[in-house]
Enzyme design. Structure first.
Site, short mmCIF file in Angstrom:
data_model
loop_
_atom_site.label_atom_id
_atom_site.label_comp_id
_atom_site.label_asym_id
_atom_site.label_seq_id
_atom_site.Cartn_x
_atom_site.Cartn_y
_atom_site.Cartn_z
N SER A 65 0.82 -1.20 0.00
CA SER A 65 0.00 0.00 0.00
C SER A 65 0.85 1.25 0.00
CB SER A 65 -0.91 -0.04 1.23
OG SER A 65 -1.12 1.25 1.72
N LYS A 66 0.47 2.15 -0.87
CA LYS A 66 1.19 3.42 -0.96
C LYS A 66 1.11 4.16 0.38
CE LYS A 66 3.20 6.76 -3.22
NZ LYS A 66 4.64 6.70 -3.11
N ARG A 67 -0.05 3.99 1.03
CA ARG A 67 -0.23 4.66 2.32
C ARG A 67 0.79 4.21 3.36
NH1 ARG A 67 -6.52 3.97 2.75
NH2 ARG A 67 -6.82 4.71 0.66
N ASP B 192 6.88 5.56 -8.51
CA ASP B 192 8.09 5.46 -7.68
C ASP B 192 9.09 4.50 -8.32
OD1 ASP B 192 7.02 7.10 -5.69
OD2 ASP B 192 6.10 5.40 -4.66
#
Ligand code: GLU
Length: 359
Positions: A247-249, A257
């Site tokens: 998850s990017k979070r 990225d």
């Protein structure tokens, strides 16, 4: 035979999560393997999550990776618009129709009341369910705020077949009577996905398995309208490790990225194709065109796939070493310029780097 149509339905949240890109890829492969159409639909009804410029990121990533769509916001076919915020009247019309069909009801409960109700029971036994449509319409005419909620039968079961996970049977009483149309006239995902998949003539829905448990609710909507549900292909999650989803979070890399770190788009696509699907045999290096030829739904796994950064590095190295020196040099130029300030003979540097490079 009917032409297959799949869709990729991202929400514009600002980056391309690796799991989402993998879903887009599988959706593309399922349809292109069968000479079908791939549709892009932007799901932007959650205004709070929306990030400026995010739709352009979606277009750019699909373009970079070669996941070209046949219909979408920039390439309209005849079932548009392809951006949900431009379809509000459609959802409103069908939500009111669903009330007439008794598969939804008007609800006047306040947020606080709802929160209390949810704390007490898993499902929400909405008192507004007992209002007659006429009574509810009078209250609406008097200016009361309302939502439209799904009405779920208290008894019986809903069964459907998922191509990957098999037959799934759920007791209706366990399904919650969630909001379909919010008080601001926006639909929730739970409603919009059904309306759009039907009106956009989607034959195969490829999406993350987090939607498996809500699919019985969607099927009740299809049934109420007397519509044929699509073929479901729920795909396993992409994990960072055994417990956590990528998850990017949580600071995990997105597609952008990885590109910034020097990974090649082709290598990323090749690698994520293997996250939850296995080709026949030992070979692992495939171009997108090759993947289209060999992809088969019955080799999608039910088990979560773990994102292995080291393996992606290895695969990227295979792609880099296969480039001509000129290709490598062109590709690496941006990277050098961003990362090496000194006055360097790039061609000489490429000659030294390419045979060794991993990333
Ligand atoms: N907008 C949803 C998401 O980004 C799409 C789910 C689907 O493919 O139906 O999770």
């Amino acid at each position: 035979m009917q032409k297959i149509r799949t869709r990729f339905a991202p929400s514009p949240t600002g980056y391309m999560h690796i799991g989402n890109l993998r879903t887009a890829l599988y959706s593309y492969l399922v349809t292109k393997h069968n000479n079908g159409d791939f549709i892009l639909r932007i799901e932007d009804t959650d205004r709070q999550r929306e990030v400026a410029g995010a739709i352009d990121i979606i277009y750019d990533v699909l373009n970079d990776t070669g996941l070209n769509y046949d219909e979408g916001p920039l390439k309209p076919g005849d079932v548009g618009p392809y951006i949900q915020s431009k379809r509000l009247e459609i959802y409103q019309k069908y939500a009111h129709k669903l009330v007439e069909l008794k598969a939804a009801h008007y609800c006047f409960c306040s947020e606080t009341k709802l929160k209390d109700a949810h704390n007490n029971t898993y499902t929400f036994n909405d008192p507004c369910k007992s209002l007659s449509i006429d009574e509810a319409k009078k209250r609406i005419a008097n200016g009361e705020t309302y939502t439209i909620r799904q009405t779920i039968p208290n008894t019986g079961t809903t069964t459907f077949n998922d191509t990957v996970y098999g037959t799934i049977e759920t007791e209706n009483k366990l399904l919650d009577e969630g909001i379909l149309l919010k008080s601001n006239g926006y639909p929730t995902y739970n409603f919009a996905n059904v309306i759009d998949d039907h009106l956009m003539k989607i034959t195969h829905v490829v999406r993350g398995n987090e939607y498996l448990s809500s699919t019985p609710k969607y099927n009740l909507i299809y049934k109420a309208f007397n519509w044929e549900p699509p073929v479901y292909i729920h795909v396993p999650p992409v994990m960072k490790d055994e417990q956590n989803k990528l998850s990017k979070r949580n600071g995990d890399a997105s597609y952008q990225d990885l590109i910034k770190q020097g990974f090649l788009s082709e290598a990323i696509i090749n690698y994520i194709a293997l996250l939850g699907w296995a080709p026949v045999g030992e070979e692992e290096i495939f171009s997108l065109e090759e993947l289209v030829k060999i992809f088969s739904v019955d080799r999608i796994s039910k088990s979560p796939a773990i994102f292995d950064y080291e393996k992606l590095k290895w695969m990227n190295g295979v792609y880099l070493r296969n480039m001509s020196l000129e290709q490598f040099n062109n590709y690496a130029l941006n990277y050098y310029q961003d990362n090496l300030k000194a006055d360097i003979n790039y061609i000489e540097l490429s000659k030294i780097l390419q045979p060794r490079i991993q990333i």
